[in-house]
Motif scaffolding. Structure first.
Motif, PDB file in Angstrom:
ATOM      1  N   ALA A   1       9.743   0.668  -3.037  1.00 21.14           N
ATOM      2  CA  ALA A   1       9.139   1.726  -3.850  1.00 21.14           C
ATOM      3  C   ALA A   1       9.856   3.044  -3.584  1.00 21.14           C
ATOM      4  CB  ALA A   1       7.642   1.827  -3.547  1.00 21.14           C
ATOM      5  N   ALA A   2      11.172   2.957  -3.459  1.00 17.10           N
ATOM      6  CA  ALA A   2      12.023   4.142  -3.262  1.00 17.10           C
ATOM      7  C   ALA A   2      11.505   5.029  -2.131  1.00 17.10           C
ATOM      8  CB  ALA A   2      12.143   4.926  -4.568  1.00 17.10           C
ATOM      9  N   GLY A   3      11.031   4.385  -1.059  1.00 16.97           N
ATOM     10  CA  GLY A   3      10.580   5.135   0.116  1.00 16.97           C
ATOM     11  C   GLY A   3       9.235   5.817  -0.065  1.00 16.97           C
ATOM     12  N   LYS A   4       8.552   5.575  -1.198  1.00 15.56           N
ATOM     13  CA  LYS A   4       7.294   6.296  -1.471  1.00 15.56           C
ATOM     14  C   LYS A   4       6.079   5.392  -1.335  1.00 15.56           C
ATOM     15  CE  LYS A   4       9.251   9.788  -4.507  1.00 15.56           C
ATOM     16  NZ  LYS A   4      10.643   9.370  -4.764  1.00 15.56           N
ATOM     17  N   GLY A   5       6.272   4.138  -0.974  1.00 15.93           N
ATOM     18  CA  GLY A   5       5.200   3.156  -1.035  1.00 15.93           C
ATOM     19  C   GLY A   5       4.230   3.126   0.135  1.00 15.93           C
ATOM     20  N   VAL A   6       4.327   4.086   1.067  1.00 14.55           N
ATOM     21  CA  VAL A   6       3.406   4.080   2.209  1.00 14.55           C
ATOM     22  C   VAL A   6       2.463   5.279   2.102  1.00 14.55           C
ATOM     23  CG1 VAL A   6       3.234   4.263   4.726  1.00 14.55           C
ATOM     24  CG2 VAL A   6       5.093   2.930   3.698  1.00 14.55           C
ATOM     25  N   LEU A   7       1.155   4.993   2.110  1.00 16.13           N
ATOM     26  CA  LEU A   7       0.173   6.079   2.072  1.00 16.13           C
ATOM     27  C   LEU A   7      -0.592   6.098   3.386  1.00 16.13           C
ATOM     28  CD1 LEU A   7      -1.394   5.616  -1.510  1.00 16.13           C
ATOM     29  CD2 LEU A   7       0.634   6.920  -0.851  1.00 16.13           C
TER      30      LEU A   7
ATOM     31  N   LEU B   1      -6.420   2.035  -2.467  1.00 16.75           N
ATOM     32  CA  LEU B   1      -6.139   0.589  -2.481  1.00 16.75           C
ATOM     33  C   LEU B   1      -6.305   0.061  -3.903  1.00 16.75           C
ATOM     34  CD1 LEU B   1      -5.613  -2.127  -1.036  1.00 16.75           C
ATOM     35  CD2 LEU B   1      -8.086  -2.303  -0.689  1.00 16.75           C
ATOM     36  N   ARG B   2      -7.403   0.478  -4.559  1.00 15.83           N
ATOM     37  CA  ARG B   2      -7.639   0.027  -5.946  1.00 15.83           C
ATOM     38  C   ARG B   2      -6.519   0.509  -6.865  1.00 15.83           C
ATOM     39  NH1 ARG B   2     -12.734  -2.135  -6.003  1.00 15.83           N
ATOM     40  NH2 ARG B   2     -14.100  -1.303  -4.365  1.00 15.83           N
ATOM     41  N   GLU B   3      -6.108   1.769  -6.668  1.00 15.85           N
ATOM     42  CA  GLU B   3      -5.031   2.308  -7.525  1.00 15.85           C
ATOM     43  C   GLU B   3      -3.713   1.573  -7.303  1.00 15.85           C
ATOM     44  OE1 GLU B   3      -4.327   6.596  -7.557  1.00 15.85           O
ATOM     45  OE2 GLU B   3      -6.464   6.829  -7.096  1.00 15.85           O
ATOM     46  N   MET B   4      -3.422   1.300  -6.036  1.00 17.67           N
ATOM     47  CA  MET B   4      -2.158   0.607  -5.744  1.00 17.67           C
ATOM     48  C   MET B   4      -2.169  -0.775  -6.382  1.00 17.67           C
ATOM     49  SD  MET B   4      -1.416   1.697  -1.782  1.00 17.67           S
ATOM     50  CE  MET B   4       0.291   1.205  -1.564  1.00 17.67           C
ATOM     51  N   LEU B   5      -3.271  -1.500  -6.177  1.00 23.74           N
ATOM     52  CA  LEU B   5      -3.341  -2.862  -6.721  1.00 23.74           C
ATOM     53  C   LEU B   5      -3.416  -2.834  -8.246  1.00 23.74           C
ATOM     54  CD1 LEU B   5      -5.709  -4.476  -4.069  1.00 23.74           C
ATOM     55  CD2 LEU B   5      -3.255  -4.896  -4.361  1.00 23.74           C
ATOM     56  N   GLY B   6      -3.823  -1.670  -8.782  1.00 24.51           N
ATOM     57  CA  GLY B   6      -3.877  -1.502 -10.240  1.00 24.51           C
ATOM     58  C   GLY B   6      -2.540  -1.126 -10.837  1.00 24.51           C
ATOM     59  N   GLY B   7      -1.506  -0.986  -9.995  1.00 25.63           N
ATOM     60  CA  GLY B   7      -0.165  -0.741 -10.559  1.00 25.63           C
ATOM     61  C   GLY B   7       0.431   0.617 -10.247  1.00 25.63           C
ATOM     62  N   MET B   8      -0.105   1.303  -9.220  1.00 20.13           N
ATOM     63  CA  MET B   8       0.413   2.634  -8.873  1.00 20.13           C
ATOM     64  C   MET B   8       1.934   2.624  -8.645  1.00 20.13           C
ATOM     65  SD  MET B   8      -0.643   4.670  -5.482  1.00 20.13           S
ATOM     66  CE  MET B   8      -1.552   6.126  -5.548  1.00 20.13           C
ATOM     67  N   PHE B   9       2.435   1.579  -8.027  1.00 15.96           N
ATOM     68  CA  PHE B   9       3.882   1.448  -7.820  1.00 15.96           C
ATOM     69  C   PHE B   9       4.414   0.230  -8.590  1.00 15.96           C
ATOM     70  CE2 PHE B   9       2.247   3.485  -3.918  1.00 15.96           C
ATOM     71  CZ  PHE B   9       2.957   4.675  -3.981  1.00 15.96           C
ATOM     72  N   GLY B  10       3.834  -0.006  -9.753  1.00 18.96           N
ATOM     73  CA  GLY B  10       4.262  -1.146 -10.566  1.00 18.96           C
ATOM     74  C   GLY B  10       4.058  -2.450  -9.801  1.00 18.96           C
ATOM     75  N   LYS B  11       5.008  -3.369  -9.999  1.00 12.07           N
ATOM     76  CA  LYS B  11       4.899  -4.684  -9.353  1.00 12.07           C
ATOM     77  C   LYS B  11       4.974  -4.575  -7.843  1.00 12.07           C
ATOM     78  CE  LYS B  11       6.950  -7.716 -12.829  1.00 12.07           C
ATOM     79  NZ  LYS B  11       8.310  -7.942 -13.278  1.00 12.07           N
ATOM     80  N   SER B  12       5.632  -3.509  -7.355  1.00 11.46           N
ATOM     81  CA  SER B  12       5.812  -3.358  -5.900  1.00 11.46           C
ATOM     82  C   SER B  12       4.486  -3.316  -5.152  1.00 11.46           C
ATOM     83  CB  SER B  12       6.598  -2.090  -5.585  1.00 11.46           C
ATOM     84  OG  SER B  12       7.921  -2.245  -6.007  1.00 11.46           O
ATOM     85  N   SER B  13       3.427  -2.809  -5.822  1.00  7.16           N
ATOM     86  CA  SER B  13       2.142  -2.744  -5.118  1.00  7.16           C
ATOM     87  C   SER B  13       1.160  -3.796  -5.648  1.00  7.16           C
ATOM     88  CB  SER B  13       1.545  -1.334  -5.174  1.00  7.16           C
ATOM     89  OG  SER B  13       1.316  -0.926  -6.502  1.00  7.16           O
TER      90      SER B  13
END
Ligand code: AMP
Ligand code: GLY
Length: 462
Positions: free
Chosen positions: A187-193, A205-217
């Motif tokens: 996720a271009a270094g942005k995938g850790v919250l 968690l809901r947002e990430m699983l809902g596609g916040m980082f596309g398929k990556s999350s």
């Protein structure tokens, strides 16, 4: 989940399979004393530092960098090819008689560049892992499972998908704040919250699983927060049990002084790292490096390249925060300064699977780098600003990152991180003074840098 299932969830398919070999298949392999034509892939400060180091090698015949940047042209020839266009790379390599391809960034590795060239008779050797090995960076869930399988110390975790989001929320309730949520894929270094409140963590968690980082999350790793100081350990491995540990570095990820504000690609780096002493490194080698190198072999995963261990020291004990399958940036901008040996034969030996007893000597001096960045980075920033003061640095080496040359040779900004100002010193102060002198000389509209690189390590040393 099995390893294979895991690999199937990776973002990249093995792309454009080679048709037939453009290489002279009958040709014998280069002797390990002949001069080498090398193609380096990437365009960052890391690649500029790798290009600089390789250009010093008496074994180098010709270096090409694809696509390179405004600084790499000083050490070789920039060629306008995307590191993800394997067919174009193969055609270029065949045309120029390339012996070895050094892969700077992770994307081509995760996309399977090693496997692509391995399948072509007579193709250049690759410095970098196979697609299966690149999953150590391409899938955080795979990396965590690998660590568990090989008893490598890391934070407690569980992985969740959209189907298991409620379980994910329950798992969060068992942890202490702050909460660490990681997108499984790149996720271009942005995938850790890292989030302080439980309610916010559940919402994220809901947002990430809902596609916040596309398929990556589509899968999210939730893990226990570890408190400690971080460092980056780099290992060059030949896939046959041979490996060398490179000089240890520490990078500075946050945009603001005192490690505040959003994460960036890295604002500076220092090597050596005072707390990574002999005893700490003994533990790292025994508990992390050996099980990693041997675990890859035991699982039949081909890995001939750099392993980047993002480590954290928790009460004197090393734990793995993450694996990357490439060198770090800006760590490379200090690590290359601290390798006294010729790097090229080491890379070639790793790529051919025979590191043997080849020495990797360290330079005893300190090396530091200070990144000058575009105002607004890591948010939005302007590009195309004229850069002055970068062409004749005194007492420092400028590794370009986001720079471009106009046809008349003048330099403009083309990215967030612009130039890594690297220098040696007999101690950390001397190195930092030289890095900052250079960073102060470079000038462009909106320039920003952190003024506190290395200060935490100085305090530790007191
Ligand atoms: P990663 O992309 O996994 O390196 O994560 C980015 C940054 O987040 C790391 O360099 C750490 O500073 C921080 N981080 C990641 N995982 C943890 C953790 N389990 N505990 C504390 N900090 C973490
Ligand atoms: N400096 C950290 C990285 O390259 O991922």
């Amino acid at each position: 989940m099995s390893i294979q299932q895991n690999l199937n969830t990776l973002r990249y398919p093995v792309s454009n399979q080679p048709e037939k070999s453009p290489f002279n298949a009958g040709e014998t392999m280069t002797e390990q004393s002949e001069k080498l034509n090398v193609l380096l892939l990437g365009s960052g400060g890391r690649e500029c530092a790798l290009a600089w180091k390789m250009s010093l090698s008496p074994r180098l015949e010709k270096l090409f960098i694809a696509p390179g940047n405004g600084g790499t042209g000083a050490y070789g020839e920039n060629v306008n090819i995307s590191p993800l266009d394997f067919k174009a790379i193969a055609d270029f390599a065949a045309d120029k008689g390339i012996d070895m391809i050094v892969v700077g960034n992770e994307d081509p590795l995760v996309a399977g560049i090693y496997d692509y060239f391995e399948a072509i008779e007579g193709a250049p050797v690759i410095v970098g892992p196979s697609k299966a090995g690149a999953a150590l960076e391409g899938s955080k869930d795979f990396a965590k499972q690998f660590m568990v399988r090989h008893s490598i110390p890391t934070a407690r975790y569980q992985s969740f998908t959209a189907e298991t989001v409620e379980e994910g929320c329950k798992f969060l309730e068992t942890l202490q704040a702050p909460y660490v949520l990681k997108a499984d894929g790149l996720a271009a270094g942005k995938g850790v919250l890292i989030i302080d409140s439980l309610d916010e963590a559940k919402a994220s968690l809901r947002e990430m699983l809902g596609g916040m980082f596309g398929k990556s999350s589509a899968t999210v790793v939730i893990e226990e927060f570890l408190k400690g100081i971080e460092c980056s350990v780099f290992v060059l491995t030949d896939g046959n049990g041979g490996y060398r540990i490179l000089p240890v570095a520490k990078d500075y990820k946050r945009i603001g002084e005192g490690d505040t504000g959003p994460n960036t690609g890295g604002m500076g780096a220092v090597s050596p790292v005072v707390f990574a002493d002999k005893e700490f490194m003994r533990k790292v080698e025994e508990r992390i490096i050996l099980p990693t190198v041997n675990g890859l072999i035991a699982e039949g995963i081909t890995y001939r390249g750099f392993i980047f261990l993002g480590l954290i020291e928790v009460n004197g004990e090393p734990m793995v925060i993450e694996y990357n399958v490439r060198m770090g940036d800006p760590e490379t901008e200090v690590v290359m300064l601290r390798i006294a040996s010729d790097l090229l034969p080491l890379l070639e030996a790793a790529a051919r699977g025979n590191l043997g007893n080849m020495p990797l000597e360290e330079d005893p001096r300190y090396a530091t780098t200070v990144m000058v960045v575009s105002g607004g980075y890591p948010g939005s920033y302007s590009k195309g600003e004229d850069i002055t003061g970068a062409d004749d640095p005194v007492g420092a080496i400028l590794f370009h990152a986001g720079t471009k040359r106009n046809p008349d040779g003048t330099l403009i900004t083309s990215g967030g991180r612009v130039i890594a100002c690297s220098a040696y010193g007999k101690d950390i102060d001397e190195a930092l003074a030289a890095s900052y002198r250079a960073a102060d000389t470079v000038s462009f509209d909106g320039k920003y840098m952190r003024r506190d690189i290395g200060q935490d390590l100085k305090k530790l040393a007191e």
